[in-house]
Structures are given as structure tokens and as C-alpha cells.
Design an enzyme around this catalytic site. Structure first.
Site, PDB file in Angstrom:
ATOM      1  N   ALA A 112       0.855  -1.192   0.000  1.00  0.00           N
ATOM      2  CA  ALA A 112       0.000   0.000   0.000  1.00  0.00           C
ATOM      3  C   ALA A 112       0.887   1.236   0.000  1.00  0.00           C
ATOM      4  O   ALA A 112       2.086   1.151   0.262  1.00  0.00           O
ATOM      5  CB  ALA A 112      -0.897   0.012   1.231  1.00  0.00           C
ATOM      6  N   LYS A 113       0.334   2.363  -0.315  1.00  0.00           N
ATOM      7  CA  LYS A 113       1.036   3.642  -0.165  1.00  0.00           C
ATOM      8  C   LYS A 113      -0.016   4.733  -0.176  1.00  0.00           C
ATOM      9  O   LYS A 113      -1.066   4.603  -0.818  1.00  0.00           O
ATOM     10  CB  LYS A 113       2.022   3.838  -1.322  1.00  0.00           C
ATOM     11  CG  LYS A 113       3.038   4.956  -1.126  1.00  0.00           C
ATOM     12  CD  LYS A 113       4.043   4.698  -0.031  1.00  0.00           C
ATOM     13  CE  LYS A 113       5.342   4.233  -0.558  1.00  0.00           C
ATOM     14  NZ  LYS A 113       6.404   4.040   0.415  1.00  0.00           N
ATOM     15  N   GLY A 114       0.253   5.796   0.553  1.00  0.00           N
ATOM     16  CA  GLY A 114      -0.710   6.888   0.569  1.00  0.00           C
ATOM     17  C   GLY A 114      -0.012   8.195   0.812  1.00  0.00           C
ATOM     18  O   GLY A 114       1.212   8.234   0.970  1.00  0.00           O
TER      19      GLY A 114
END
Ligand code: NAD
Length: 423
Positions: A112-114
Site C-alpha cells: 500500500a502507499k498513501g
């Protein structure tokens, strides 16, 4: 963390590069095409508005994202960055890299990445805290200790994770340290988390030296970037007998053919951008460090520093990628033609996410590990990953980078095949 564009060459986005790398690795394996197709797309992408009351009473609305790529092997895992160049595509591309990174070192997480599209240097500490708490609330349904676990990234740090964890815990009605990693130790952070990416770079450098049958004792190493990754890698290698002959920061590099005292050179955190103020026989430019006659080059500053224009002049016997994406695709091809091996970022700097996993395990087990145990477990994880990559590279006669992707992709594909497609 350094400010950095996350494009891995001048023309392609993180997402395009991540997809290209997936296709390249897929072509070398017999992984089911449908699995590859599924992996080209993130499972979910959340876009949120994050209103912030500024210190002067005005209200500004920032855009935030969380991309979840794949969770077939376990909860999503990846950083939150605050940077003006954050985009949805960048988050998706970086979330894909997290999927490969977790798989190659065999930890039960997906990618994931945000982030928030904001320049964190424009925020007061109070504004950063309010922004973080509101962002945590906006993505609260999306994250959790068994679903998606954020961590620090560019523009965020242990304090940011503390605010995030507090905001999440307040709404859940209980303290949930496992919702983030990279926290301060006093609220459940792990020993060794900060040093881990640099330490894993050093462990893999030592393993590669052994593989090429060169002694670590007196191995001449140049390290570009003297921040969290670069300084910790340099100091480990120095402690283990290597000669770190050059290190650099954004202002330039210092060079001593007899080896520098890496502990006497302040890291970015100890004293920002102070490398060139240290005593050394020679000062050179930060780009010249890449072309020094050394045994090992560790680019550990920003992306895209090894390009088609300087790759022909790199004199190191091998390169170990400390930064994310320091080598463009064109430079990679040149290194391949010239026979300069490149140990890829998804393997070399994966120590950060490995110790994040240890931090999460400590939360799950309500137990705190000693610093020695963290170091031992990290070493074991990194060496197993190195062995798997060596085996794939030798079996298929491919570069370290392609081999690392093959290891990751095979593990993910096997998990997908075993679980099947629902419904
Ligand atoms: P940092 O901010 O702690 O240090 C960056 C260093 O690079 C500083 O010394 C800075 O002066 C130098 N630098 C910046 N721009 C430069 C340039 N153009 N030329 C030469 N030096 C330059 O950053 P960090 O946390 O060490 O991260 C470095 C790289 O490693 C980034 O690519 C990051 O994405 C990657 N990385 C970091 C972690 C982590 O947990 N810290 C984990 C994995 C990968």
C-alpha cells in the site's frame, strides 16, 4: 527524508515503471497470465479531501490518497508521504513496489502507499498534527492493524505516526498501537526501526561481496546521501571492516582513499547537510562520487541519479541500491551490457519494512524485543531473501533485479493460485 520525485526515469511515472517491471519479470516466469493481469491494478484506491484550519483561522482543503495494491499474502503495508508531488498514480506505483518488497523478503504483508498533496515545510507543527488527525479520520475505515498498516515516508516521521495512532485509537475506543509502524518506542515502536533500511543495505552488500569472493575487509565503498539510509549503511560497513572512502550530501562529497571515520561525519539527522564541512583530503561534487574508482557504489539519496549519461562512467564493481529507484531503466540496460551487477532497492533497503513487521509482531504478541533480537531477525530475513534471489538469478541467468522480481512474483502468484478467485 529527502524531497524526491519518485519517477524512475525522465519520462515514465512510478506506475508505468512498476507495470513495466512486472511485465519484464512475468516474461521470465511461467506465472499465470491472469494473475499478472490482476497485479497490474490496485485492489482499491481511496481519494479524500482533508480540510485543515490554518493557524491564521483560514481553512484550506488538501487532497489525500491511500492505494492498496494487493493483500493476498497479508494486510496491506506501506508509507504515508506528505509531499506536493503526491498523485494517485504515484501512490499506486509505490504500492506495487511495496507488494514486491514484502514478498521478496517473505513477510506476510501486501503493498500500500498513501499521502497528502502538501508541502510539509509550509506547515507549523500544530498544523501538521491537525492535518494528520483529520487524514487519519478520513481513511479510518480503510486502515487497521489487520487490514492496512501505514508507516512513515517522505515528509512524515515517528511523531506523525504517533498522532495518527492516537486519532485512530480515540475513535476505536481502545489503544491500537498496531495500526501504524515506525512509532516512537515509548508507544510501541521497535528498536532498530530507524537504522533498519541502512543496515539491510549493509547486510546485502556484505552478502554480495562474499558472493563475488571479495573480502569485506578493505572493500572500498562510496555512499551517495548521508541520511537515514546512507549514514546507517556506511557506519555498519565501516564497523564490519570496509573502507568507506567517500560520502556525500546535497552540497557535495568528501573523499579519503584511506577510508573515512563514518561516525565522525554527521548524518542528515544529526546535523543536516554538514558532510562537506568535515575534514577530508578531497572534496568533490555529489555527482562525481558516482564515478569514483571504488569496489561498491551505494546510491542512497534520491531517485534517478544513475542515468544513460553517467552509467558508462561508473567504475564500481557492483552497485547496491539504498535509495528507491536510483537507477533509470536506460542505465540498468547499460550496467547489464557492461557486466556491472546492481542489487535492487526492493531487496537491499527492505530492512525498513522487515523491522516494521517485527514492530507489528511485537504489538500482536504484547511483547518487546531487545535490540539484539531485532538485529538477529533482520539479518536472518535479509540473508534468506538474498539466497532466494541468488537461486533465481542462477537458475534463469538474469540480473539481480529481474531475479528479485521473479522471487516476489512467484510467491504472490502461488498464493493467488492457492486461494483462487472469489466468487
Ligand atoms: P534522508 O532525508 O534521511 O537523507 C537523504 C540524504 O540525501 C541527505 O544526506 C541529503 O543531503 C542527500 N541528498 C538529497 N538530495 C541529494 C542529491 N541530489 N544528491 C546527493 N545527495 C542528496 O533520506 P533517507 O530516509 O535516507 O532516504 C534516502 C532514500 O532511501 C530515498 O530514496 C528513500 O525513499 C529511500 N528509502 C528510505 C527508507 C527509510 O525508511 N528512511 C526506507 C527505504 C528506502
Amino acid at each position: 527524508m529527502a524531497t524526491q520525485r519518485t519517477q524512475t526515469d525522465d519520462t515514465s511515472t512510478a506506475l508505468a515503471t512498476a507495470r513495466r517491471q512486472l511485465e519484464r519479470a512475468a516474461a521470465e516466469t511461467d506465472v499465470n497470465e491472469q494473475v499478472v493481469e490482476r497485479l497490474k491494478h490496485p485492489s482499491k484506491l481511496l481519494r479524500v479531501a482533508v480540510p485543515l484550519e490554518r493557524d491564521d483561522g483560514s481553512v484550506e482543503v488538501f487532497e489525500g490518497y491511500r492505494a492498496q495494491h494487493d493483500d493476498v499474502r497479508g494486510p496491506y503495508k506501506g508509507g504515508l508521504r506528505y509531499h506536493p508531488h503526491v498523485t494517485a498514480d504515484e501512490c499506486i506505483g509505490l504500492s506495487m513496489w511495496m507488494t514486491w518488497k514484502c514478498a521478496v523478503i517473505d513477510i506476510p504483508f501486501g503493498g500500500a502507499k498513501g499521502g497528502v498533496v502538501v508541502d510539509p515545510t509550509d506547515l507549523s507543527p500544530e498544523e501538521k498534527e491537525r492535518l494528520t488527525r483529520r487524514f487519519a479520520e478520513e481513511i479510518r475505515d480503510f486502515v487497521g492493524p489487520t487490514t492496512d498498516i501505514p508507516a512513515p515516508d517522505m515528509g512524515t516521521d515517528a511523531q506523525t505516526m504517533a498522532w495518527f495512532m492516537d486519532a485512530y485509537s480515540m475513535q476505536e475506543g481502545e489503544t491500537v498501537p498496531g495500526v501504524v509502524t515506525g512509532k516512537p518506542r515509548v508507544i510501541g515502536g521497535s528498536y532498530g526501526r530507524e537504522e533498519a533500511p541502512g543496515r539491510s543495505v549493509a547486510i546485502v552488500t556484505r552478502a554480495a561481496a562474499e558472493y563475488y569472493d571479495v573480502s569485506l575487509d578493505g572493500l572500498r565503498v562510496a555512499v551517495q546521501g548521508y541520511g537515514s539510509v546512507g549514514a546507517n549503511a556506511a557506519r555498519c560497513l565501516d564497523d564490519w571492516g570496509a573502507d568507506v572512502v567517500a560520502v556525500s550530501d546535497v552540497n557535495g562529497a568528501i573523499h579519503d582513499p584511506d577510508g573515512l571515520d563514518t561516525w565522525a561525519v554527521p548524518s542528515h539527522e544529526e546535523e543536516p547537510e554538514a558532510v562537506t564541512t568535515c575534514d577530508a583530503p578531497e572534496t568533490i561534487s555529489s555527482s562525481a562520487i558516482l564515478e569514483l574508482d571504488v569496489d561498491v557504489l551505494v546510491p542512497a539519496a534520491v531517485g534517478n541519479v544513475l542515468t544513460a549519461s553517467n552509467a558508462p562512467d561508473v567504475q564500481a564493481d557492483f552497485v547496491v541500491e539504498g535509495a528507491n529507484g536510483p537507477t533509470t531503466a536506460a542505465a540498468d540496460e547499460i550496467f547489464d551490457e557492461r557486466g556491472v551487477p546492481v542489487v535492487p532497492d526492493i531487496l537491499a533497503n527492505a530492512g525498513g519494512v522487515a523491522v516494521s513487521y517485527f514492530e507489528w509482531l511485537q504489538h500482536i504478541n504484547r511483547h518487546s524485543w531487545s535490540a539484539e533480537r531485532v538485529d538477529e531477525e533482520l539479518e536472518s530475513k535479509m540473508l534468506s531473501a538474498w539466497d532466494a534471489v541468488v537461486e533465481a538469478a542462477e537458475a534463469r541467468d538474469v540480473t539481480w533485479r529481474v531475479a528479485a522480481y521473479i522471487v516476489a512474483l512467484s510467491r504472490i502468484a502461488e498464493a493467488k493460485d492457492t486461494r483462487g478467485l472469489w466468487p
